[in-house]
Design an enzyme around this catalytic site. Sequence first.
Site, mmCIF file in Angstrom:
data_model
loop_
_atom_site.group_PDB
_atom_site.id
_atom_site.type_symbol
_atom_site.label_atom_id
_atom_site.label_comp_id
_atom_site.label_asym_id
_atom_site.label_seq_id
_atom_site.Cartn_x
_atom_site.Cartn_y
_atom_site.Cartn_z
ATOM 1 N N LYS A 198 0.828 -1.218 0.000
ATOM 2 C CA LYS A 198 0.000 0.000 0.000
ATOM 3 C C LYS A 198 0.857 1.260 0.000
ATOM 4 O O LYS A 198 0.471 2.275 -0.576
ATOM 5 C CB LYS A 198 -0.954 0.010 1.199
ATOM 6 N N LYS A 204 -7.968 -11.985 -8.739
ATOM 7 C CA LYS A 204 -9.173 -12.082 -7.912
ATOM 8 C C LYS A 204 -10.199 -11.013 -8.302
ATOM 9 O O LYS A 204 -9.816 -9.894 -8.632
ATOM 10 C CB LYS A 204 -8.749 -11.855 -6.446
ATOM 11 N N LYS A 235 -13.539 -5.659 -5.260
ATOM 12 C CA LYS A 235 -14.538 -4.608 -5.231
ATOM 13 C C LYS A 235 -13.934 -3.256 -5.584
ATOM 14 O O LYS A 235 -14.651 -2.305 -5.821
ATOM 15 C CB LYS A 235 -15.300 -4.578 -3.900
#
Length: 335
Positions: free
Chosen positions: A118, A200, A203
């Site tokens: 991140k 994957k 969202k």
Amino acid sequence: MDNASEKRKVILSGIQPTGTVTLGNYLGAVQNWRKMQEEFDCIYFIADMHALTVRREPQEFRQTSLSFFAQYLACGLDPKRSIIYFQSHVHQHAELQWILNCNTYVGEASRMTQFKDKSAKHADNINMGLMDYPVLMAADILLFQTDLVPVGIDQKQHLELTRDIAIRFNNRYGQTFTVPEPYIPTLGAKICSLQDPTVKMSKSDPDPNAGVSVIDDEATIVRRFKRAVTDSGSEIIMREDKPGISNLITIYAAIEGKTTDAVEREFEGSGYGDFKLKVGEAVAAKFKPIREEYARFMADKAYLQQTAAEGAQHAAYIAEKTLRKVKKKVGFVQF
Ligand code: TRP
């Protein structure tokens, strides 16, 4: 048989309110959470404090968080059986986090792969919260004396750190926290993107065609499946060199409660186009009652408010018991 003297295990999980609950979240997690309510004392929360580690536009953030809560309920998470709430409504999370911070080493936190990933991705906003993220997770889990945490591979390292912190605290101050175990549900499928079946379904994928959400309408769902990327050849079989078709078979099997073998037999001789349509229709049919229930909840803000308040109150009651114990152990003055 119900045995009142036998304590049910506590299971806890959070989800960050970004985007919407996707087919991947549903089949990989939320559907299992619904089933777990029969067997465990379940605690499910909207991890809005975790979501703040990335810059959010306040108005949109608020709307998405509320929408997530309604989606949880629409997916069958039942506030009568489980504790369902917003993390930010229960101040004990942040309070315990501080004390755990003082029992966590900078070296441990900065070694977390997600922190490193991140930091690279949000190089202009490497805030303290990003590094402290797993310690907040530890607080979430330890506040409730959680036995089991259903975790995917991406959160496994954070659960390990939680265990380390709990064990360290218990050793230093005496038995205080239940040391949680990972819970790998027997069911639960890994669902991949409809546009790139090697990653994957996420969202937060910027490509809207990559996934479908539990609140998408039927036309949208069917259209996305029709556009799903498939592989060369024409056979509908699970095979490593056919990630697109394998993903669709996995989805159809999970939605219909069938084995992938049975799905292969069912579609033997069918073409890709026909199969994609059938998968899309099956997903749309499964999500229709969820979408309708969601619309009812979103139209009833008073119900959402009441349910969230009750969830937070129940969570705070349990959390406060642990927090009081912790404050006493570390030596804070208590009258
Ligand atoms: N970090 C988790 C995720 O992004 C969400 C989360 C927050 C969580 N607190 C938790 C999951 C506690 C399990 C337990 O998926």
